[in-house]
Every structure is written in structure tokens, then in C-alpha cells.
Design a protein around this motif. Structure first.
Motif, PDB file in Angstrom:
ATOM      1  N   ILE A   4       0.915  -1.044   0.010  1.00 46.56           N
ATOM      2  CA  ILE A   4       0.009  -0.075  -0.189  1.00 46.56           C
ATOM      3  C   ILE A   4       0.877   1.219   0.106  1.00 46.56           C
ATOM      4  O   ILE A   4       2.009   1.340   0.783  1.00 46.56           O
ATOM      5  CB  ILE A   4      -1.055  -0.046   1.192  1.00 46.56           C
ATOM      6  CG1 ILE A   4      -1.958  -1.176   1.493  1.00 46.56           C
ATOM      7  CG2 ILE A   4      -1.836   1.288   1.197  1.00 46.56           C
ATOM      8  CD1 ILE A   4      -2.818  -1.375   2.293  1.00 46.56           C
ATOM      9  N   ASP A   5       0.465   2.150  -0.972  1.00 43.69           N
ATOM     10  CA  ASP A   5       1.523   3.380  -0.997  1.00 43.69           C
ATOM     11  C   ASP A   5       1.583   4.061   0.207  1.00 43.69           C
ATOM     12  O   ASP A   5       2.505   4.410   0.802  1.00 43.69           O
ATOM     13  CB  ASP A   5       1.224   4.233  -2.202  1.00 43.69           C
ATOM     14  CG  ASP A   5       1.532   3.517  -3.502  1.00 43.69           C
ATOM     15  OD1 ASP A   5       2.098   2.668  -3.290  1.00 43.69           O
ATOM     16  OD2 ASP A   5       1.040   3.948  -4.888  1.00 43.69           O
ATOM     17  N   LEU A   6       0.154   4.414   0.888  1.00 41.26           N
ATOM     18  CA  LEU A   6       0.200   5.133   2.072  1.00 41.26           C
ATOM     19  C   LEU A   6      -0.875   4.615   3.019  1.00 41.26           C
ATOM     20  O   LEU A   6      -2.076   4.533   2.685  1.00 41.26           O
ATOM     21  CB  LEU A   6      -0.350   6.898   1.571  1.00 41.26           C
ATOM     22  CG  LEU A   6      -0.423   7.887   2.871  1.00 41.26           C
ATOM     23  CD1 LEU A   6       0.898   7.942   3.295  1.00 41.26           C
ATOM     24  CD2 LEU A   6      -0.931   9.152   2.080  1.00 41.26           C
ATOM     25  N   VAL A   7      -0.201   4.421   4.193  1.00 44.74           N
ATOM     26  CA  VAL A   7      -0.960   3.897   5.268  1.00 44.74           C
ATOM     27  C   VAL A   7      -1.324   5.336   6.206  1.00 44.74           C
ATOM     28  O   VAL A   7      -0.203   5.766   6.762  1.00 44.74           O
ATOM     29  CB  VAL A   7      -0.476   2.672   5.981  1.00 44.74           C
ATOM     30  CG1 VAL A   7      -1.441   2.675   7.342  1.00 44.74           C
ATOM     31  CG2 VAL A   7      -0.584   1.474   5.045  1.00 44.74           C
ATOM     32  N   ILE A   8      -2.533   5.460   6.771  1.00 44.34           N
ATOM     33  CA  ILE A   8      -2.784   6.580   7.525  1.00 44.34           C
ATOM     34  C   ILE A   8      -3.455   5.853   8.918  1.00 44.34           C
ATOM     35  O   ILE A   8      -4.377   5.229   8.647  1.00 44.34           O
ATOM     36  CB  ILE A   8      -3.656   7.478   6.733  1.00 44.34           C
ATOM     37  CG1 ILE A   8      -3.007   8.299   5.555  1.00 44.34           C
ATOM     38  CG2 ILE A   8      -4.194   8.699   7.895  1.00 44.34           C
ATOM     39  CD1 ILE A   8      -4.068   9.150   4.892  1.00 44.34           C
ATOM     40  N   ILE A   9      -2.728   6.143  10.066  1.00 42.88           N
ATOM     41  CA  ILE A   9      -3.014   5.426  11.222  1.00 42.88           C
ATOM     42  C   ILE A   9      -3.856   6.491  11.985  1.00 42.88           C
ATOM     43  O   ILE A   9      -3.489   7.687  12.382  1.00 42.88           O
ATOM     44  CB  ILE A   9      -1.868   4.963  11.977  1.00 42.88           C
ATOM     45  CG1 ILE A   9      -1.017   4.050  11.010  1.00 42.88           C
ATOM     46  CG2 ILE A   9      -2.389   4.242  13.168  1.00 42.88           C
ATOM     47  CD1 ILE A   9       0.116   3.664  11.609  1.00 42.88           C
ATOM     48  N   GLY A  10      -5.383   6.277  12.077  1.00 44.66           N
ATOM     49  CA  GLY A  10      -6.237   7.050  12.836  1.00 44.66           C
ATOM     50  C   GLY A  10      -6.879   7.946  11.893  1.00 44.66           C
ATOM     51  O   GLY A  10      -6.573   8.344  10.879  1.00 44.66           O
ATOM     52  N   GLY A  11      -8.205   7.741  11.976  1.00 43.77           N
ATOM     53  CA  GLY A  11      -9.146   8.337  11.045  1.00 43.77           C
ATOM     54  C   GLY A  11     -10.022   9.555  11.722  1.00 43.77           C
ATOM     55  O   GLY A  11     -11.216   9.839  11.496  1.00 43.77           O
ATOM     56  N   GLY A  12      -9.378  10.375  12.641  1.00 45.41           N
ATOM     57  CA  GLY A  12     -10.022  11.639  13.124  1.00 45.41           C
ATOM     58  C   GLY A  12      -9.541  12.706  12.234  1.00 45.41           C
ATOM     59  O   GLY A  12      -9.552  12.337  11.023  1.00 45.41           O
ATOM     60  N   ILE A 113       1.631   7.988   7.619  1.00 42.62           N
ATOM     61  CA  ILE A 113       1.039   8.907   8.402  1.00 42.62           C
ATOM     62  C   ILE A 113       0.526   8.604   9.672  1.00 42.62           C
ATOM     63  O   ILE A 113      -0.440   7.755   9.716  1.00 42.62           O
ATOM     64  CB  ILE A 113      -0.018  10.081   7.663  1.00 42.62           C
ATOM     65  CG1 ILE A 113       0.842  10.369   6.285  1.00 42.62           C
ATOM     66  CG2 ILE A 113      -0.330  11.360   8.683  1.00 42.62           C
ATOM     67  CD1 ILE A 113      -0.047  11.301   5.480  1.00 42.62           C
ATOM     68  N   MET A 114       1.111   9.190  10.880  1.00 46.82           N
ATOM     69  CA  MET A 114       0.562   8.836  12.242  1.00 46.82           C
ATOM     70  C   MET A 114      -0.258   9.968  12.532  1.00 46.82           C
ATOM     71  O   MET A 114       0.087  11.075  12.417  1.00 46.82           O
ATOM     72  CB  MET A 114       1.912   8.778  13.101  1.00 46.82           C
ATOM     73  CG  MET A 114       2.580   7.551  13.021  1.00 46.82           C
ATOM     74  SD  MET A 114       2.095   5.975  13.386  1.00 46.82           S
ATOM     75  CE  MET A 114       1.390   6.614  15.123  1.00 46.82           C
ATOM     76  N   ASP A 287      12.889   8.128   7.756  1.00 49.97           N
ATOM     77  CA  ASP A 287      12.280   8.199   6.499  1.00 49.97           C
ATOM     78  C   ASP A 287      10.956   7.866   5.848  1.00 49.97           C
ATOM     79  O   ASP A 287      10.669   6.543   6.302  1.00 49.97           O
ATOM     80  CB  ASP A 287      13.268   7.639   5.665  1.00 49.97           C
ATOM     81  CG  ASP A 287      13.200   7.816   4.137  1.00 49.97           C
ATOM     82  OD1 ASP A 287      13.237   8.816   3.703  1.00 49.97           O
ATOM     83  OD2 ASP A 287      12.918   6.711   3.453  1.00 49.97           O
ATOM     84  N   GLY A 288      10.141   8.659   5.491  1.00 51.22           N
ATOM     85  CA  GLY A 288       8.827   8.140   4.885  1.00 51.22           C
ATOM     86  C   GLY A 288       7.793   8.269   6.185  1.00 51.22           C
ATOM     87  O   GLY A 288       6.720   7.780   5.712  1.00 51.22           O
ATOM     88  N   ILE A 289       8.052   8.546   7.123  1.00 53.22           N
ATOM     89  CA  ILE A 289       7.122   8.338   8.456  1.00 53.22           C
ATOM     90  C   ILE A 289       6.508  10.006   8.836  1.00 53.22           C
ATOM     91  O   ILE A 289       7.384  10.715   9.310  1.00 53.22           O
ATOM     92  CB  ILE A 289       7.390   7.529   9.703  1.00 53.22           C
ATOM     93  CG1 ILE A 289       7.488   6.049   9.037  1.00 53.22           C
ATOM     94  CG2 ILE A 289       6.347   7.538  10.665  1.00 53.22           C
ATOM     95  CD1 ILE A 289       7.940   5.104   9.955  1.00 53.22           C
ATOM     96  N   GLY A 315       3.010  16.178   2.179  1.00 51.00           N
ATOM     97  CA  GLY A 315       4.354  15.885   2.366  1.00 51.00           C
ATOM     98  C   GLY A 315       4.556  14.207   1.908  1.00 51.00           C
ATOM     99  O   GLY A 315       5.489  14.147   1.151  1.00 51.00           O
ATOM    100  N   ALA A 316       3.607  13.595   2.322  1.00 48.03           N
ATOM    101  CA  ALA A 316       3.563  12.276   2.046  1.00 48.03           C
ATOM    102  C   ALA A 316       3.520  12.076   0.578  1.00 48.03           C
ATOM    103  O   ALA A 316       4.298  11.075  -0.293  1.00 48.03           O
ATOM    104  CB  ALA A 316       2.589  11.249   2.357  1.00 48.03           C
ATOM    105  N   ALA A 317       2.445  12.895  -0.147  1.00 43.40           N
ATOM    106  CA  ALA A 317       2.322  12.881  -1.560  1.00 43.40           C
ATOM    107  C   ALA A 317       3.667  13.223  -2.439  1.00 43.40           C
ATOM    108  O   ALA A 317       4.130  12.378  -3.353  1.00 43.40           O
ATOM    109  CB  ALA A 317       1.439  13.522  -2.334  1.00 43.40           C
ATOM    110  N   LEU A 318       4.335  14.332  -1.903  1.00 47.78           N
ATOM    111  CA  LEU A 318       5.749  14.665  -2.517  1.00 47.78           C
ATOM    112  C   LEU A 318       6.731  13.669  -2.357  1.00 47.78           C
ATOM    113  O   LEU A 318       7.321  13.239  -3.189  1.00 47.78           O
ATOM    114  CB  LEU A 318       6.138  15.845  -1.714  1.00 47.78           C
ATOM    115  CG  LEU A 318       5.496  17.428  -2.019  1.00 47.78           C
ATOM    116  CD1 LEU A 318       6.261  18.423  -1.220  1.00 47.78           C
ATOM    117  CD2 LEU A 318       5.671  17.414  -3.454  1.00 47.78           C
TER     118      LEU A 318
END
Ligand SMILES: Cc1cc2nc3c(=O)[nH]c(=O)nc-3n(C[C@H](O)[C@H](O)[C@H](O)COP(=O)(O)OP(=O)(O)OC[C@H]3O[C@@H](n4cnc5c(N)ncnc54)[C@H](O)[C@@H]3O)c2cc1C
Length: 415
Positions: A4-12, A113-114, A287-289, A315-318
């Protein structure tokens, strides 16, 4: 293992804004993981109004505010998993999560992304003196009981700490028929927003005692009374100033701490905010977090959380397009009167505007916020008043940012 390209932890608020921004910038393969059964985080229990004044130029309740982002998540077909807790991340971005349907699952992310929010300081954390009885509860928990489950936590209530959640709960409990006897604050000033002091305490004649704290909790089984004592400048109790207050409930609104255990497990360097050290793109030293929202530093206003979520998504997209500035880091340091600043470092080849967010150490009037680098003033802005409870900000455009060659210092200067 799934990639998965981007995992986002937390859906607030932070996680949803980050996901929407990343998707807008072309990241299609992304997943939000949320441990609760709904998106929106803490805002689900904040049924009072006052949200969205900056973001939408209107006053919304918490659920109304979050729904606008949930709608976008659905319209943009952004994937998310509910009732799913992330239990581990590694430096090479392997994410382990678990839920009842899938069990324990491991995925390989390219970026993370945390956005895990924060937790409340408890009675143990502040070493509350006295009996260990029932009837002592944190403000956020009291809010959840009342607004989500419909339970009133007590009838005669003392609130310790004048943070915003405590102030908002003082009003909410009064409206539901409880007697809020007083709010007691250990500092000589309130830690809540001025508008909340006016609308939640003054409008309901609830007294606020400054420089006073709970010196003893008394109760066999259920809380029976608390003793409030005045404190000196070093926050030590002053003998002879005790006030006994009969009550059945003590609500604690004594601070929020970023929820960072997943980052700590991978030895991410941390700052004085108790969140990670980040660059202007919200990238941690790993790196990458990336990280944003209350997981990075505790925010008073959700609109700024949303904004910070977007920054992390950008930032994550860049990063995923290999376009993130990678030149050497310039540190951002705390000068006179400043207790913390985010970001703590910026890239020397950055070409974008940067907003520095910070808090002052104590209430102060008639000051300049000065940003300087190499003893040269880059920005100087006058503020009639600054207080620790309100996050302050200075935005520098890319032209000013380009003048920065070495360490940046943010400080206050008297008029
Ligand atoms: C009680 C309270 C009242 C507030 N009242 C106001 C107000 O009146 N006005 C205002 O403007 N602002 C208010 N704020 C501030 C603002 O609403 C918050 O700062 C903002 O909503 C925080 O968003 P967040 O996404 O950073 O965190 P949260 O909303 O806390 O979201 C974090 C999410 O991460 C999830 N999560 C955590 N760990 C994991 C894991 N391991 N795996 C999966 N998911 C995980 C959590 O379940 C949660 O849903 C309030 C804040 C609080 C705490």
C-alpha cells in the motif's frame, strides 16, 4: 504481503484531512486504519458548537464538522478500515494491524502518516493525594459517558484544571442538571480559551479558583469531599489555606499527551511537545513516516488540526513522487518566552511557505514575535496579547524562507 503506497493510522480530523489531500495530489493506493467503529475521532463526542470558524467560516458542532470530511472520503472513494487497531509499525514501514474479521495482518507501506490523537492525564499521572475512591474521572471520559452513552457522571461536581474540555464540561453538566461547584486551576491563569471561560463559566456563575489545587481527596467507596489549597509560585501547597468542598465527583482536565507509542517503539526522535520532531512537511526523523494533529502536538482548535493533516498529506504525496526536499536540515530553536515550536527543522532547499506554530511560556501583553536567522530579523509581528492555551502562528512566505541559511530562532521581544 499486500503493498500500500500510503497507510494513515487514525481516522480523526487529522487523518481524514491527510487522506483527502494525498488523494487530491494523486495518491490512489491509500488506506486509513481506525480503531473505533466510526471515522471522526474525538469530534464524535464534542456535540457543542464552536468548530469550523476558520475552515468553513461558520460555527458547527463536532459531528457536523467531521461529517463534511467523511462525505469527502466517500465521494473520493478513499479506502478505510474501522474497528481495526494498528499494533506495530517498523522503520521500513511494515504495518501490523488486527481486527475481528481479518485477524492480525501485515502490509508493506511506502509511506505512513501517524494521526493517532492524544490521551488524557489521569489521577495517577498527577499523583492526586488522598483516598482511592470512585467518582474521579477525566473530562473526556465524562464527556463520552454523557454525550455518547447518556450517563451523567455525578450530581455535585468539582473540576480540576481549566483546560477547554473541563470548561466545556462545566457548562454541559450544568445544562444536564448537575451542580458544578467550582473549577480549580493550579496555575495563576486559565489554560482554556477566553471564549470558553466567558461562555462556559461566567455565563453560569461557576467560580474559577486560580492558584489552587486538590490537596486531598476524601471518600470511602465514593468520593465525599475534596480539599482545595492555595499554591505558591513553586506550586507547593500553602498550609492554612484549605477549603473543604463536599462533592460526589471530581473531574480532571489536567492535560493531554500525544499518543505516540508506535513511534516510540521505532525510536523516533521526540521533542518537548511529547510528539515527534518534524520538518515543515511533517516528516519525522524516520524516512517516509509523517505525523500530524494531536499526535504531534496538542491543538486547541480543530481547524488547525485539519490544516496540519493537509500538510502531512501533501508531504507524503511529495515523498511518494520523490519530490520532497532532501537537502540538509536547518534547526528551528526556541528563543525568549517560547515553550515549543513546530516544525523543529526545515529543509534548506524548501520552496514553499512555512507556518511556525508555537506556544508561549506564560501570558504576555504587547510583544513582538521575532523570527531570525544568522542574527538577521526575517519577520517581526506585533501581538497585543499571547497566552499559553492558544497556539500562536507565524507564516513566512517562500521569499522570506529563501533568506534562511542557518539556524532559525523564534523569540518574543518586548515593545
Ligand atoms: C475532548 C476534546 C474536546 C475538544 N473540544 C474542542 C472544541 O470545542 N473546539 C475545537 O475547535 N477543538 C476542540 N478540541 C480539539 C480538536 O477537536 C482536536 O484537537 C482534534 O479533533 C484532534 O484530531 P486528531 O485527528 O488529531 O485526533 P483524534 O480526533 O483523537 O483522532 C485520532 C484517531 O486515531 C485513532 N487511533 C489511535 N490509535 C490508533 C491505532 N493504534 N490504530 C488505529 N486507530 C488509532 C483514534 O481512535 C482516533 O479516532 C477538543 C479536543 C478534545 C480532546
Amino acid at each position: 504481503m499486500e503493498n500500500i503506497d500510503l497507510v494513515i493510522i487514525g481516522g480523526g480530523s487529522a487523518g481524514m484531512a491527510a487522506a483527502i489531500q494525498a488523494k487530491k495530489e494523486g495518491v490512489d493506493n491509500l488506506l486509513i486504519i481506525e480503531k473505533m467503529n466510526v471515522l471522526g475521532g474525538i469530534l464524535n463526542q464534542c456535540i457543542h458548537n464552536g468548530f469550523g470558524l476558520t475552515e468553513f467560516k461558520e460555527e458547527l458542532t463536532g459531528p457536523e464538522y467531521l461529517q463534511r470530511f467523511v462525505d469527502q472520503i466517500h465521494q473520493m472513494d478513499i479506502h478505510y478500515k474501522l474497528n481495526t487497531a494498528v499494533t506495530n509499525i517498523s522503520k521500513d514501514k511494515v504495518v501490523t494491524f488486527s481486527n475481528q474479521e481479518d485477524g492480525s495482518v501485515t502490509v508493506q507501506a511506502k509511506a505512513i502518516i501517524m494521526a493517532t490523537g492524544c490521551y488524557e492525564r489521569s489521577a495517577g499521572a498527577i499523583q492526586l493525594p488522598g483516598d482511592r475512591c470512585s467518582g474521579i474521572i477525566t473530562a473526556g471520559t465524562a464527556q463520552k459517558y454523557l454525550n455518547i452513552h447518556g450517563y451523567l457522571c455525578g450530581k455535585r461536581i468539582v473540576i480540576l484544571g481549566s483546560g477547554d474540555i473541563g470548561l466545556i464540561m462545566a457548562r454541559r453538566l450544568t445544562l444536564e442538571g448537575a451542580k458544578v461547584i467550582c473549577v480549580s486551576e493550579i496555575m495563576p491563569y486559565s489554560n482554556g480559551l477566553n471564549r470558553n471561560i466567558a461562555q462556559c463559566l461566567n455565563d453560569y456563575q461557576i467560580p474559577l479558583y486560580l492558584s489552587r489545587s486538590v490537596s486531598r481527596v476524601i471518600g470511602k467507596g465514593r468520593l465525599e469531599k475534596v480539599v482545595l489549597s492555595a499554591v505558591d509560585e513553586k506550586l507547593n501547597f500553602i498550609p492554612g489555606t484549605e477549603m473543604e468542598i463536599p462533592c460526589d465527583t471530581l473531574i480532571l482536565s489536567v492535560g493531554l499527551i500525544p499518543y505516540v507509542s508506535l513511534l516510540e517503539n521505532i525510536d523516533t526522535p521526540m521533542s518537548s511537545t511529547k510528539g515527534a520532531i518534524v520538518s515543515e512537511h511533517m516528516e519525522t526523523a524516520v524516512d517516509g513516516i509523517f505525523t500530524c494533529g494531536n499526535c504531534l502536538h496538542v491543538h486547541d482548535v480543530v481547524d488547525f488540526v485539519t490544516d496540519e493533516g493537509r500538510l502531512a498529506g501533501h508531504g507524503a504525496a511529495l515523498y511518494l513522487k520523490h519530490l520532497l526536499p532532501s537537502d540538509k536540515s536547518i534547526p528551528v530553536s526556541l528563543g525568549e518566552g517560547i515553550s515549543y515550536v513546530v516544525p523543529q527543522n526545515i529543509k534548506s532547499d524548501n520552496r514553499e511557505d512555512i507556518t511556525f506554530k508555537f506556544r508561549v511560556k506564560k501570558p504576555i501583553k504587547d510583544v513582538y514575535i521575532v523570527v531570525e536567522s544568522d542574527h538577521q530579523v526575517i519577520s517581526k509581528i506585533f501581538k497585543p496579547a499571547l497566552i499559553p492555551s492558544e497556539m500562536a502562528m507565524v507564516k513566512l512566505d517562500s521569499q522570506k524562507i529563501s533568506q534562511i541559511k542557518s539556524e532559525v530562532v523564534i523569540r518574543l521581544e518586548g515593545r
